[in-house]
Design a protein around this motif. Structure first.
Motif, PDB file in Angstrom:
ATOM      1  N   THR A 400       0.837  -1.217   0.000  1.00 34.59           N
ATOM      2  CA  THR A 400       0.000   0.000   0.000  1.00 34.59           C
ATOM      3  C   THR A 400       0.862   1.253   0.000  1.00 34.59           C
ATOM      4  OG1 THR A 400      -1.672  -1.230   1.235  1.00 34.59           O
ATOM      5  CG2 THR A 400      -1.906   1.158   1.159  1.00 34.59           C
ATOM      6  N   ARG A 401       1.958   1.247   0.763  1.00 35.04           N
ATOM      7  CA  ARG A 401       2.885   2.395   0.784  1.00 35.04           C
ATOM      8  C   ARG A 401       3.435   2.658  -0.625  1.00 35.04           C
ATOM      9  NH1 ARG A 401       5.071   4.314   5.631  1.00 35.04           N
ATOM     10  NH2 ARG A 401       4.538   3.082   7.483  1.00 35.04           N
ATOM     11  N   ALA A 402       3.818   1.587  -1.292  1.00 34.93           N
ATOM     12  CA  ALA A 402       4.379   1.751  -2.635  1.00 34.93           C
ATOM     13  C   ALA A 402       3.333   2.337  -3.587  1.00 34.93           C
ATOM     14  CB  ALA A 402       4.879   0.402  -3.150  1.00 34.93           C
ATOM     15  N   GLY A 403       2.087   1.876  -3.457  1.00 39.44           N
ATOM     16  CA  GLY A 403       1.026   2.415  -4.309  1.00 39.44           C
ATOM     17  C   GLY A 403       0.754   3.881  -4.031  1.00 39.44           C
ATOM     18  N   ILE A 404       0.791   4.266  -2.740  1.00 40.39           N
ATOM     19  CA  ILE A 404       0.572   5.680  -2.375  1.00 40.39           C
ATOM     20  C   ILE A 404       1.694   6.552  -2.927  1.00 40.39           C
ATOM     21  CG2 ILE A 404       0.466   7.276  -0.428  1.00 40.39           C
ATOM     22  CD1 ILE A 404      -0.946   5.106   1.166  1.00 40.39           C
TER      23      ILE A 404
END
Length: 798
Positions: A400-404
């Motif tokens: 999720t961090r990478a997507g954000i």
């Protein structure tokens, strides 16, 4: 293989294939019926007192529904259909909530909120009872010295406004005022009266201050949280306690703090937005006030009241452009704050504000990241990072961090491009404004700043109201289906099961006692014990007699023991077999040790033979410890020892007994210093040859074979051997030695007699055994019972 080795091998085979006699087993246990009676009485009394003084435990239950947002997915696609069918994903979420409800953090809040670290108990005669509902005071704890944890303190009330605390171990006392904050060696606390206070005047009351962590652990061990079914998200909370109201308060408060914690976590992002807006409003409010003062001052100094329509047109255009630019700048600030949050590795990093961000994908990703981090923190509160439940969540957080980060880069680039366009428009407007006269231009510039601040201020106020509305309307993702309730029937102890257990123990413990008693008993108890240890045949059995007369066999005697001797007399006919009828039969009697009744049995067998018309002589060859002459009250000055040393003739040592005309006795004579040497003299054979020619039955009473070798020496002159075994006297190990004698045939025609059998015993020797005790007239005369006899009979069965 030798005879001894064969015997030992037979013993091993018997141990491997033991025979089982149910009748003997039942007889053995039924004989000890008083033991079972006492065992049952003691166990049932123990159960009664256990149930009387054991605190009853009740189960308090509550039902909680965990709302599942995943089941409200949007239909219309394969992915959504799979989500609807994802039974395991929902289960994982509910499992997380179960762990949260069982966490120490929530239970610690419950303990602190209900002040459960202090227990109140009223003194009783046996046990102290908890008075959670009826306690006379409420104690509010701020700080307590940990050295008093676990100690019991006596609490009394000398007056209506005073209290007295006494340490029962040390006797240390503290007195203070009620309803006032106290500071002393115990700590900082306050004791307040309640409505129950008047009922406790003059009564003994104990309080115990417990370590809060220990209380938390104890309560958690009593708490159970389970799913009502695998397909639902309804949780059943159960708490076991001796005070039902306390259990209800604990469960209700636990659900309350659980919902509060869930709301707090859920509103973290909203609260961060409100805090961000408040900080910005403080700054903008000051700047707006300053700009408004500048406008007012400029108009006052120059006397301007209005500006031209052209200037107003430019001013409106600049105002609209600046409002957009301010919004873009605010969004860029929020994006940078989000970027800082995503790049941070600290668990304490504050959630970022999403003010002005309208991208639904980014907002969804931030919300999902917040939820995942919350789940991770809640699990880490009760487990480690290596737990299989934690690892998938950590991986989802990283994804999720990478997507954000990727989404932020795109949004940031778009915002920068928009900002460049707005800045270009602002330059064009500035050029147009320069054409306006100087004073109007200055006023427009000042009013432009005022407009920028007003627009931004109004925008922030609007967003603050929206955030406050969202905060106020937030609800927990759970709903109480049933508040805490309890059944009137305790779950522990279960009386029926405890009484059944008491009955079982009342039977099993006596059986164990009897079994151990049998295992530890190394003496012969019954004929079955003999048959298990030796192959030697049993010639007869003789009851124990309390009669003081040495001779129990007489012509008119109808005693059971007399009939047993007559039975042995008959069996001896088969024992001797085909011996010439014109010669006497020599029978040797021996035993393992002194005290087995060998001389008594020999004398009575001789009497029985004499009564039947057989001319019988009894030789007292127990030269070390003669008893026959004493039994028969005969003079023993001249006997076998005199004959064997050549001091007497055969006719001189034969005496007529006082029992029967056919009953003769050869006494032992004076006790010699060397009996064994005398027994190997050839005079023995001469004596036996004479007796065989002149008597029908020759009985030889010899010393115990387990102590001396006299019996084995005399075995050479005997036709048959009778070996005496006595109940509760002869050791089992001695019967094993007897088996070796039997197999080696060191004694001719070895047979056994079991002597001293007590009636009513535990191995089948009851009143109906053999001939039937009580059938004979002499027995009936003695068959009298009294209270002392009954007690004695009961006592011996233990």
């Amino acid at each position: 293989m030798t005879n001894t080795e064969e015997y030992r091998s037979s013993l091993r085979n018997e141990g491997e294939n033991p025979s089982f006699n149910i009748r003997e087993l039942l007889s053995k246990y039924s004989y000890h019926w008083p033991v079972f009676g006492v065992g049952l009485i003691v166990c049932l009394i123990g159960v009664f007192f256990y149930l009387r003084y054991t605190e009853q435990v009740y189960a308090v239950n509550s039902t909680l529904l965990i709302k599942d947002e995943k089941k409200g997915g949007t239909p219309g696609g394969n992915t959504d259909l799979l989500n609807e069918l994802d039974l395991f994903g929902t289960q994982k979420v509910v499992d997380n909530e179960i762990e949260i409800l069982k966490s120490k953090t929530l239970m610690a809040k419950v303990v602190n909120r209900l002040n459960l670290m202090i227990t109140f108990k009223a003194e009783g005669r046996v046990i102290n009872s908890d008075i959670y509902l009826n306690k006379p005071v409420n104690i509010g704890v701020i700080q307590i010295d940990s050295s008093f944890y676990g100690k019991t303190l006596a609490l009394t009330f000398p007056s209506h406004d005073r209290y007295l605390l006494t340490d029962k171990e040390t006797g240390y006392k503290v007195i203070g005022d009620l309803n006032k904050l106290q500071r002393n060696s115990f700590g900082v606390y306050k004791i307040d009266r309640n409505e129950n206070f008047p009922d406790w005047k003059g009564k003994d009351l104990n309080i115990t201050i417990n370590d809060p962590q220990i209380v938390v652990d104890r309560f958690l061990s009593s708490l159970t949280v389970t799913l009502t079914s695998k397909q639902s998200t309804v949780l059943n909370l159960s708490f076991e306690t001796t005070v039902p109201q306390k259990g209800r308060d604990i469960l209700n408060t636990l659900i309350q703090v659980y919902n509060e914690a869930a709301l707090t976590d859920k509103n973290k992002t909203t609260q961060s937005t409100i805090d961000f807006i408040d900080e910005r409003l403080k700054l903008i409010s000051g700047e707006l006030t300053e700009v408004e003062k500048n406008v007012e001052g400029f108009k006052s100094n120059l006397g301007l009241t209005d500006i031209s329509s052209e200037a107003n047109l430019y001013l409106e255009s600049v105002k609209a452009n600046d409002a957009k630019l301010n919004e873009i700048n605010l969004q860029i600030s929020v994006i940078k704050d989000i970027q800082r949050y995503v790049n941070s590795t600290s668990a304490q990093e504050k959630l970022p504000s999403t003010l002005g961000i309208n991208d639904p994908t980014l907002l969804g990703q931030i919300s999902k990241l917040s939820e995942l981090q919350l789940q991770r923190d809640q699990l880490l509160a009760t487990t480690t990072a290596d737990n299989p439940l934690v690892q998938p969540i950590i991986k989802q957080i990283e994804t999720t961090r990478a997507g954000i980060k990727s989404n932020i880069e795109n949004i940031s680039e778009s915002l920068e491009n928009t900002k460049k366009g707005l800045v270009g428009n602002d330059s064009q407007f500035q050029g147009s404004i320069k054409k306006i006269p100087g004073q109007e231009r200055q006023l427009i510039s000042i009013k432009r700043q005022q407009s920028i601040k007003e627009t931004l201020y109004l925008y922030l106020l609007q967003k603050k109201e929206e955030a406050a509305l969202s905060y106020a309307s937030a609800v927990a993702d759970s709903r109480i289906v049933d508040s805490a309730f309890y059944s009137k029937t305790p779950v522990k102890p279960r009386k029926a099961i405890i009484y059944i257990l008491g009955l079982v123990l009342g039977i099993v413990l006596p059986m164990v006692y009897i079994y151990l008693k049998e295992i530890l008993n190394n003496k012969i108890e019954s004929s079955s014990d003999i048959s298990k240890l030796t192959d030697a045949p049993l010639l007869g059995e003789i009851f124990y007699s309390e009669d003081s007369e040495p001779i129990v066999v007489s012509v008119n005697s109808r005693k059971a023991i007399a009939e047993q001797f007559r039975s042995i007399r008959t069996n001896m006919q088969f024992l001797h077999g085909n011996i010439a009828s014109n010669k006497g039969r020599v029978t040797l009697l021996t035993s393992s040790m002194s005290g087995e009744g060998k001389s008594f049995v020999a004398s009575n067998i001789a009497a029985a033979l004499a009564i039947s018309g057989k001319k019988t002589v009894l030789l007292e060859f127990d030269l070390r410890k003669p008893k026959v002459s004493k039994y028969l009250d005969l003079v023993n000055k001249t006997g076998l020892s005199n004959y064997l040393i050549g001091k007497a003739e055969i006719k001189d040592i034969i005496q007529q007994s006082n029992i029967n005309a056919n009953f003769f006795v050869v006494g032992s004579g004076p006790i010699p210093p060397n009996p064994s040497e005398l027994l190997i003299q050839p005079e023995i054979e001469t004596l036996i040859d004479f007796l065989v020619e002149n008597f029908d039955e020759i009985l030889i009473d010899t010393p115990p074979i387990g102590l001396v070798t006299d019996a084995q020496i005399l075995g050479r002159i005997a036709d048959a051997t009778i070996y005496l075994v006595r109940q509760d006297v002869t050791f089992k190990e001695q019967i094993k030695n007897l088996q070796e004698l039997y197999l080696s045939k060191k004694l001719p025609k070895l047979n056994l007699i079991l002597n001293g059998i007590k009636l009513g015993g535990s191995y089948g020797y009851g009143y109906g055994y053999g001939y039937g005790y009580g059938y004979y007239s002499d027995d009936l005369q003695k068959n009298k019972t009294g209270f002392g006899t009954i007690l004695k009979n009961i006592y011996k069965r233990f």
